[in-house]
Write an enzyme that holds these catalytic residues in place. Structure first.
Site, PDB file in Angstrom:
ATOM      1  N   ARG A  97       0.839  -1.198   0.000  1.00 16.40           N
ATOM      2  CA  ARG A  97       0.000   0.000   0.000  1.00 16.40           C
ATOM      3  C   ARG A  97       0.876   1.249   0.000  1.00 16.40           C
ATOM      4  O   ARG A  97       1.940   1.255   0.661  1.00 16.40           O
ATOM      5  CB  ARG A  97      -0.857  -0.044   1.274  1.00 16.40           C
ATOM      6  CG  ARG A  97      -1.867   1.070   1.435  1.00 16.40           C
ATOM      7  CD  ARG A  97      -3.014   0.921   0.501  1.00 16.40           C
ATOM      8  NE  ARG A  97      -4.153   1.736   0.888  1.00 16.40           N
ATOM      9  CZ  ARG A  97      -5.121   2.089   0.032  1.00 16.40           C
ATOM     10  NH1 ARG A  97      -5.079   1.700  -1.240  1.00 16.40           N
ATOM     11  NH2 ARG A  97      -6.145   2.799   0.444  1.00 16.40           N
ATOM     12  N   THR A 370      -9.717   0.086  -9.803  1.00 16.97           N
ATOM     13  CA  THR A 370      -8.681  -0.732  -9.204  1.00 16.97           C
ATOM     14  C   THR A 370      -8.676  -1.981 -10.054  1.00 16.97           C
ATOM     15  O   THR A 370      -9.528  -2.129 -10.912  1.00 16.97           O
ATOM     16  CB  THR A 370      -9.094  -1.007  -7.737  1.00 16.97           C
ATOM     17  OG1 THR A 370      -9.063   0.232  -7.069  1.00 16.97           O
ATOM     18  CG2 THR A 370      -8.238  -2.017  -7.025  1.00 16.97           C
ATOM     19  N   THR A 388      -4.025  -0.876  -7.231  1.00 17.87           N
ATOM     20  CA  THR A 388      -4.803   0.319  -7.551  1.00 17.87           C
ATOM     21  C   THR A 388      -3.938   1.567  -7.616  1.00 17.87           C
ATOM     22  O   THR A 388      -2.859   1.625  -7.024  1.00 17.87           O
ATOM     23  CB  THR A 388      -5.909   0.526  -6.492  1.00 17.87           C
ATOM     24  OG1 THR A 388      -6.779   1.557  -6.924  1.00 17.87           O
ATOM     25  CG2 THR A 388      -5.348   0.875  -5.125  1.00 17.87           C
ATOM     26  N   ASN A 390      -6.125   4.104  -7.124  1.00 26.15           N
ATOM     27  CA  ASN A 390      -7.388   4.641  -6.623  1.00 26.15           C
ATOM     28  C   ASN A 390      -8.358   4.885  -7.779  1.00 26.15           C
ATOM     29  O   ASN A 390      -8.714   3.948  -8.460  1.00 26.15           O
ATOM     30  CB  ASN A 390      -7.190   5.870  -5.734  1.00 26.15           C
ATOM     31  CG  ASN A 390      -8.438   6.136  -4.905  1.00 26.15           C
ATOM     32  OD1 ASN A 390      -9.218   5.214  -4.662  1.00 26.15           O
ATOM     33  ND2 ASN A 390      -8.671   7.352  -4.483  1.00 26.15           N
ATOM     34  N   SER A 441      -7.814   0.873   3.333  1.00 24.61           N
ATOM     35  CA  SER A 441      -8.237   0.370   2.022  1.00 24.61           C
ATOM     36  C   SER A 441      -9.424  -0.572   2.170  1.00 24.61           C
ATOM     37  O   SER A 441      -9.646  -1.132   3.240  1.00 24.61           O
ATOM     38  CB  SER A 441      -7.073  -0.400   1.397  1.00 24.61           C
ATOM     39  OG  SER A 441      -7.471  -1.014   0.206  1.00 24.61           O
ATOM     40  N   SER A 442     -10.156  -0.729   1.072  1.00 25.90           N
ATOM     41  CA  SER A 442     -11.210  -1.753   1.044  1.00 25.90           C
ATOM     42  C   SER A 442     -10.799  -2.962   0.214  1.00 25.90           C
ATOM     43  O   SER A 442     -11.573  -3.909   0.065  1.00 25.90           O
ATOM     44  CB  SER A 442     -12.496  -1.178   0.438  1.00 25.90           C
ATOM     45  OG  SER A 442     -12.944  -0.096   1.201  1.00 25.90           O
ATOM     46  N   GLY A 462     -13.460  -1.535  -6.922  1.00 27.85           N
ATOM     47  CA  GLY A 462     -14.747  -0.880  -6.662  1.00 27.85           C
ATOM     48  C   GLY A 462     -14.811  -0.071  -5.380  1.00 27.85           C
ATOM     49  O   GLY A 462     -15.894   0.166  -4.850  1.00 27.85           O
ATOM     50  N   GLY A 463     -13.650   0.354  -4.833  1.00 29.91           N
ATOM     51  CA  GLY A 463     -13.702   1.150  -3.595  1.00 29.91           C
ATOM     52  C   GLY A 463     -14.409   0.362  -2.506  1.00 29.91           C
ATOM     53  O   GLY A 463     -14.202  -0.846  -2.366  1.00 29.91           O
TER      54      GLY A 463
END
Ligand code: DON
Length: 557
Positions: A97, A370, A388, A390, A441-442, A462-463
């Site tokens: 990340r 992503t 990603t 973002n 993050s998701s 997809g966030g």
């Protein structure tokens, strides 16, 4: 769309009652491999690495670099992600990340009145965290790779240097993005680099090829030190950005212990913080197990959607309060996934009535782009990787002289308590900006195991909706026994506490279900989300699929 709707009608007519999974118990070595990838170039490259004798991690590294060339919406060397690995009967989680640069601070996106400055964390040089992708691939290779690093990076070099044929969906997302930037009067250099990428034409990226060659020849130092690092830092300085050579040289990818939990006879191996996704899918799956009626529920029936939306309210209230970078904030992982806690947490859910959004508080007492891919090799190793920059095309900024897009991941921090980010997510202290911290993050790459044998590999972009795509892909496969095609294309839905009582849904819920949900007090917002790529082990045979709405390709071989 029509094809999707047809598929959906077929599914709904054939799926009446939930079924118990018929998943394989076999611990036999697999005689097959499978890849489920977001485009054809990454699928073919990953397959070729596996055929050369590489393992799933080798194939994943190659695919990651290829996607940095052929899927600029999300594939990257200027972003970050998570790679969940199951190899030799052990899990590993490579956290690459992005981090906040050293000069980042809590109020960096606020104006003098303390209001969030629109778009500052989303477009332009201020939006980027220090990239983690190259360090992540390097660490994955050091720990798990078997083929030489150069062999793994070369396919991306070739595609950047000699070019690739632009897919119609890529060409149209580039031109839509350029129009959007113009409309919002956002000045970034995206069009200088990508306006030439036209449908069906060969698109070459000379600067990117040169950067990839440095990475191929020098490993992670080809990015974090020397020419590339200097180019990034100078570009930042020229444009008022804050990422420095020190930020780059200090970046470290981390190997973390994946979250492992028993659910429904399976072992779920999933993403720990700084992902919120692993905790969230476990809360969702476990509360569903606790509350589903004995006779089961019909897939995408009113009660099914309502029950999962009610659970979602509680999941997202906890997410906003307790989740952040575990190196900066003590995330109560065990407490949030504990069966007793979830029993209590779900005890206020009614199958017939909607609960009041404002009353759903965090539950512990003590205190569109992503990309994902899934790979299984014939040794039975698996990789689930989500990466990603973002939003689609990240910050819209290309590092001049190095040819790659930078992320706009800083928007995943909470810029101000009570103010939503681009995905409508709220956050507080746990996810406030601090130097070197990772933003929440998701992304939820996940693997299901039984008797140490991989049963399912899943993940999606997809966030915040990623979490719903992932847990619903698991329910589709296990509760409803769907095949891989059906798992990825069956209509999904998402609720995250706020906006109040809004259920975002793919097209395909029946008119009756939509009317009943509205009668309960929900508003159904039909906007598709996600791009699932799953591999399922069905009685020892692999089945793989990529969501039909994307440009993915899955191969079992
Ligand atoms: O890490 C996250 O949760 C987000 N940055 C992911 C962004 C994303 O999935 C965008 N895709 N549509």
């Amino acid at each position: 769309m029509q094809q999707l709707a047809r598929k959906t009608r077929f599914l709904l007519s054939t799926l009446i009652v939930l079924q118990i999974s018929a998943f394989s118990l076999s611990a036999e070595p697999l005689h097959q491999s499978a890849v489920a990838m977001p485009d054809a170039y990454s699928a073919d490259a990953a397959r070729s690495i596996l055929e050369q004798g590489g393992n799933a991690v080798d194939a994943a590294i190659t695919a990651h670099f290829v996607l940095a060339v052929t899927l600029p919406e999300a594939g990257n060397i200027g972003g970050g992600g998570f790679m969940l690995i199951f190899k030799n009967n052990e899990g590993d989680f490579i956290d690459y990340r992005e981090t906040a640069p050293a000069l980042a601070h809590k109020n960096m996106y606020l104006d003098e009145q303390g209001d969030v400055i629109p778009y500052k964390s989303l477009f332009g040089v201020h939006a980027s965290g220090t990239p983690g992708s190259v360090a992540g691939m390097w660490l994955a290779h050091k720990k798990h790779g078997s083929l030489p690093w150069k062999t793994l990076v070369q396919p991306a070099v070739t595609l950047a240097e000699e070019g690739f044929v632009v897919h119609p969906k890529l060409a149209s997302s580039i031109s839509r993005y350029i129009t959007r930037l113009e409309k919002r009067e956002i000045e970034v250099n995206f069009a200088d680099y990508f306006a030439e990428a036209k449908e069906g034409k060969v698109f070459k990226q000379a600067e990117l090829a040169a950067t990839l060659k440095l990475i191929r020849d020098k490993g992670q130092d080809g990015f974090y030190k020397g020419k590339t690092a200097k180019t990034i830092a100078q570009f930042m300085q020229q444009h008022g950005g804050i990422i420095s050579e020190t930020d780059l040289v200090n970046y470290t990818a981390k190997s973390r212990t994946p979250i492992k939990a028993d659910w429904n006879g399976f072992e779920v191996l999933t993403s720990p913080p700084p992902s919120s996704g692993g905790i969230a899918i476990l809360q969702w799956l476990k509360m569903f197990e606790l509350l589903k009626p004995e006779q089961g529920l019909e897939l995408n029936s009113t009660t099914y959607v309502h029950l999962l939306a009610e659970i979602g309210k509680r999941v997202f209230a906890d997410r906003a309060e307790y989740l952040g970078d575990p190196d900066f904030f003590d995330v109560p992982v065990a407490a949030l996934t504990n069966n007793e806690y979830l029993k209590k947490r779900s005890s206020t859910i009614s199958l017939n009535a909607i609960s009041t959004t404002e009353n759903i508080k965090p539950g512990l007492k003590e205190s569109e782009q992503t990309t994902h891919f899934s790979i299984v090799d014939k040794m039975g190793n698996a990789v689930a990787n989500t990466t990603t920059i973002n939003l689609g095309f990240g910050s819209g900024v290309v590092v001049e002289g190095a040819g790659f897009l930078l992320n706009d991941e800083m928007d995943d921090f909470s810029a101000k308590p009570g103010v939503m980010n681009a995905f409508g997510a709220l956050g507080g202290v746990a996810n406030e900006i601090q130097p070197q911290k990772r933003m929440l993050s998701s992304m939820t790459p996940s693997i299901l195991l039984k008797d140490n044998t991989v049963q399912m590999v899943t993940g999606s972009p997809g966030g915040t909706t990623i979490i719903s795509s992932v847990y619903q892909s698991i329910l589709n496969a296990i509760e409803f026994n769907l095949n891989a095609e059906q798992v990825v294309n069956s209509p999904r839905f998402h609720h995250q506490l706020w906006p109040k009582n809004v259920i975002r849904s793919h097209e395909g819920l029946s008119d009756k279900v939509k009317a009943e949900l509205e009668a309960l007090g929900y508003k159904v917002d039909e906007r598709r989300f996600g791009d699932l790529h799953v591999i399922i082990n069905k009685d020892g045979k692999l089945d793989a699929a990529s969501q039909a709405s994307g440009r993915g390709k899955s191969i079992v071989f």
